[in-house]
Design a protein around this motif. Structure first.
Motif, mmCIF file in Angstrom:
data_model
loop_
_atom_site.group_PDB
_atom_site.id
_atom_site.type_symbol
_atom_site.label_atom_id
_atom_site.label_comp_id
_atom_site.label_asym_id
_atom_site.label_seq_id
_atom_site.Cartn_x
_atom_site.Cartn_y
_atom_site.Cartn_z
ATOM 1 N N TYR A 142 -14.227 35.028 8.657
ATOM 2 C CA TYR A 142 -13.586 36.099 9.109
ATOM 3 C C TYR A 142 -12.532 36.589 8.243
ATOM 4 N N GLU A 143 -11.600 35.822 7.958
ATOM 5 C CA GLU A 143 -10.403 35.988 7.122
ATOM 6 C C GLU A 143 -10.778 36.611 5.589
ATOM 7 N N THR A 144 -11.981 35.989 5.147
ATOM 8 C CA THR A 144 -12.398 36.433 3.654
ATOM 9 C C THR A 144 -13.168 37.808 3.902
ATOM 10 N N PHE A 145 -14.117 37.822 4.834
ATOM 11 C CA PHE A 145 -15.023 38.963 4.696
ATOM 12 C C PHE A 145 -15.207 39.822 5.896
ATOM 13 N N ARG A 146 -14.243 39.550 6.862
ATOM 14 C CA ARG A 146 -14.013 40.073 8.134
ATOM 15 C C ARG A 146 -15.380 40.234 8.997
ATOM 16 N N LEU A 147 -16.145 39.078 8.717
ATOM 17 C CA LEU A 147 -17.268 38.869 9.572
ATOM 18 C C LEU A 147 -17.054 38.050 10.834
ATOM 19 N N PRO A 148 -17.077 38.781 12.096
ATOM 20 C CA PRO A 148 -16.910 38.051 13.127
ATOM 21 C C PRO A 148 -18.183 37.243 13.798
ATOM 22 N N VAL A 149 -18.492 36.427 13.053
ATOM 23 C CA VAL A 149 -19.745 35.625 13.620
ATOM 24 C C VAL A 149 -19.820 34.116 14.097
ATOM 25 N N ALA A 150 -18.464 33.856 14.549
ATOM 26 C CA ALA A 150 -18.346 32.473 15.085
ATOM 27 C C ALA A 150 -19.016 32.504 16.340
ATOM 28 N N PRO A 151 -19.737 31.424 16.688
ATOM 29 C CA PRO A 151 -20.642 31.498 17.932
ATOM 30 C C PRO A 151 -20.022 31.234 19.169
ATOM 31 N N VAL A 152 -20.209 32.008 20.091
ATOM 32 C CA VAL A 152 -19.711 31.878 21.458
ATOM 33 C C VAL A 152 -20.898 31.233 22.604
ATOM 34 N N TYR A 153 -20.253 30.310 23.176
ATOM 35 C CA TYR A 153 -21.284 29.592 24.239
ATOM 36 C C TYR A 153 -20.463 29.594 25.592
ATOM 37 N N GLY A 154 -21.312 29.478 26.698
ATOM 38 C CA GLY A 154 -20.693 29.474 28.229
ATOM 39 C C GLY A 154 -21.609 30.367 29.206
ATOM 40 N N GLY A 155 -21.012 31.100 29.679
ATOM 41 C CA GLY A 155 -21.672 31.906 31.047
ATOM 42 C C GLY A 155 -21.458 30.911 32.145
ATOM 43 N N PHE A 156 -20.275 30.086 31.950
ATOM 44 C CA PHE A 156 -20.083 29.306 33.154
ATOM 45 C C PHE A 156 -19.611 30.001 34.369
ATOM 46 N N PRO A 157 -19.932 29.774 35.598
ATOM 47 C CA PRO A 157 -19.484 30.315 36.915
ATOM 48 C C PRO A 157 -18.188 29.980 37.239
ATOM 49 N N VAL A 158 -17.203 29.986 36.267
ATOM 50 C CA VAL A 158 -15.995 29.573 36.880
ATOM 51 C C VAL A 158 -15.270 30.785 37.474
ATOM 52 N N LYS A 159 -14.214 30.380 38.234
ATOM 53 C CA LYS A 159 -13.279 31.477 39.250
ATOM 54 C C LYS A 159 -12.438 32.188 38.096
ATOM 55 N N PHE A 160 -12.563 33.424 38.122
ATOM 56 C CA PHE A 160 -11.484 34.271 37.511
ATOM 57 C C PHE A 160 -10.662 35.108 38.339
ATOM 58 N N ARG A 161 -9.648 35.081 38.075
ATOM 59 C CA ARG A 161 -8.425 35.930 38.619
ATOM 60 C C ARG A 161 -7.869 36.700 37.726
ATOM 61 N N THR A 162 -7.670 38.058 37.967
ATOM 62 C CA THR A 162 -6.925 38.875 37.091
ATOM 63 C C THR A 162 -5.621 39.163 37.543
ATOM 64 N N PHE A 163 -4.423 38.971 36.747
ATOM 65 C CA PHE A 163 -3.262 39.368 37.075
ATOM 66 C C PHE A 163 -2.510 40.595 36.153
ATOM 67 N N LEU A 164 -2.127 41.415 37.203
ATOM 68 C CA LEU A 164 -1.559 42.433 36.444
ATOM 69 C C LEU A 164 0.162 42.349 36.624
ATOM 70 N N GLY A 165 1.006 42.349 35.572
ATOM 71 C CA GLY A 165 2.250 42.147 35.725
ATOM 72 C C GLY A 165 2.991 43.432 35.951
ATOM 73 N N ASP A 166 4.434 43.500 36.144
ATOM 74 C CA ASP A 166 5.085 44.657 36.452
ATOM 75 C C ASP A 166 4.963 45.565 35.271
ATOM 76 N N PRO A 167 4.775 46.837 35.467
ATOM 77 C CA PRO A 167 4.938 47.784 34.149
ATOM 78 C C PRO A 167 6.080 47.733 33.564
ATOM 79 N N ILE A 168 6.194 47.792 32.390
ATOM 80 C CA ILE A 168 7.221 47.865 31.525
ATOM 81 C C ILE A 168 7.681 49.719 31.132
ATOM 82 N N PRO A 169 8.589 49.784 31.712
ATOM 83 C CA PRO A 169 8.773 51.466 31.600
ATOM 84 C C PRO A 169 8.995 51.886 30.018
ATOM 85 N N TYR A 170 8.689 53.306 30.106
ATOM 86 C CA TYR A 170 9.274 53.678 28.656
ATOM 87 C C TYR A 170 10.814 53.835 28.528
ATOM 88 N N ASP A 171 11.317 53.314 27.241
ATOM 89 C CA ASP A 171 12.794 53.156 27.056
ATOM 90 C C ASP A 171 12.911 53.970 25.754
#
Length: 216
Positions: A142-171
């Motif tokens: 990846y660092e040499t040729f920018r080839l994103p070819v690293a194998p990905v494995y899984g698909g495990f039915p784990v429990k996902f919980r998505t959390f959103l933090g407090d908005p960071i206002p424009y300053d």
């Protein structure tokens, strides 16, 4: 979802799992619960895959020129971006390090658009899918040729919980570098609060049967 405005623009900044399936569900929830679409920024290589460009355009995905991102936000859209991108997807691991480097373009986009930034993190996203990108050979490719070819494995039915933090206002008095660091700390805070380190697939699977949060 109460952190997502019913109308008006906001920039959602999230941690990128090996496969960001959590983000896909987030987009679906925004449509179902808020009646809004959320534009997204994806890596350039996805637009080079035959047949993908049209599909990405249909789902309001852009390859991320700052001017295009600013315009989307000024038009009142939601916009999702992961500063870690492909590098974080492939080379982060079960300890959940943020691999943002010195990227601050997303912060400049928020400043130019005068919008708030909403940090986002999904518990156990690394346990659902994992990457072999930590092996030296795939990192070198990846660092040499920018080839994103690293194998990905899984698909495990784990429990996902998505959390959103407090908005960071424009300053107007905050620089892009300062804002990028502030957002980094906000996402890291969500990881520290909600993710057991290192992540564990078996534990994440068992969390489907009980609701004990790390924060408790």
């Amino acid at each position: 979802m109460d952190k997502i405005p019913d109308k008006g623009a906001a920039l959602i900044v999230y941690y990128h799992g090996a496969i960001p399936i959590d983000y896909y569900y987030f987009l679906a929830n925004v449509i179902i619960q808020k009646g809004r679409t959320c534009h997204s920024v994806a890596d350039h290589f996805l637009f080079k895959i035959p047949g993908f460009k049209l599909l990405l355009e249909v789902f309001s995905v852009m390859h991320g020129p700052q001017e295009e991102c600013v315009q989307a936000l000024k038009n009142g859209h939601l916009l999702g971006i992961s500063p870690g991108g492909v590098r974080e997807a492939l080379f982060s691991d079960e300890t959940y390090p943020l691999l943002w480097g010195k990227r601050k373009g997303f912060a400049q986009v928020a400043i130019d658009s005068k919008v708030a930034i909403i940090p986002m993190f999904t518990q156990n996203v690394r346990e659902g899918f994992r990457s072999l990108g930590t092996l030296r050979f795939f990192r070198w490719l990846y660092e040499t040729f920018r080839l994103p070819v690293a194998p990905v494995y899984g698909g495990f039915p784990v429990k996902f919980r998505t959390f959103l933090g407090d908005p960071i206002p424009y300053d107007p008095n905050v620089t892009a570098s300062e804002l990028a660091e502030k957002v980094n700390r906000a996402v890291q805070s969500l990881i520290d609060k909600h993710q057991r380190i290192p992540g564990n697939v078996l534990r994440a699977l068992l969390e489907r049967f009980h609701t004990k949060y790390k924060a408790e």
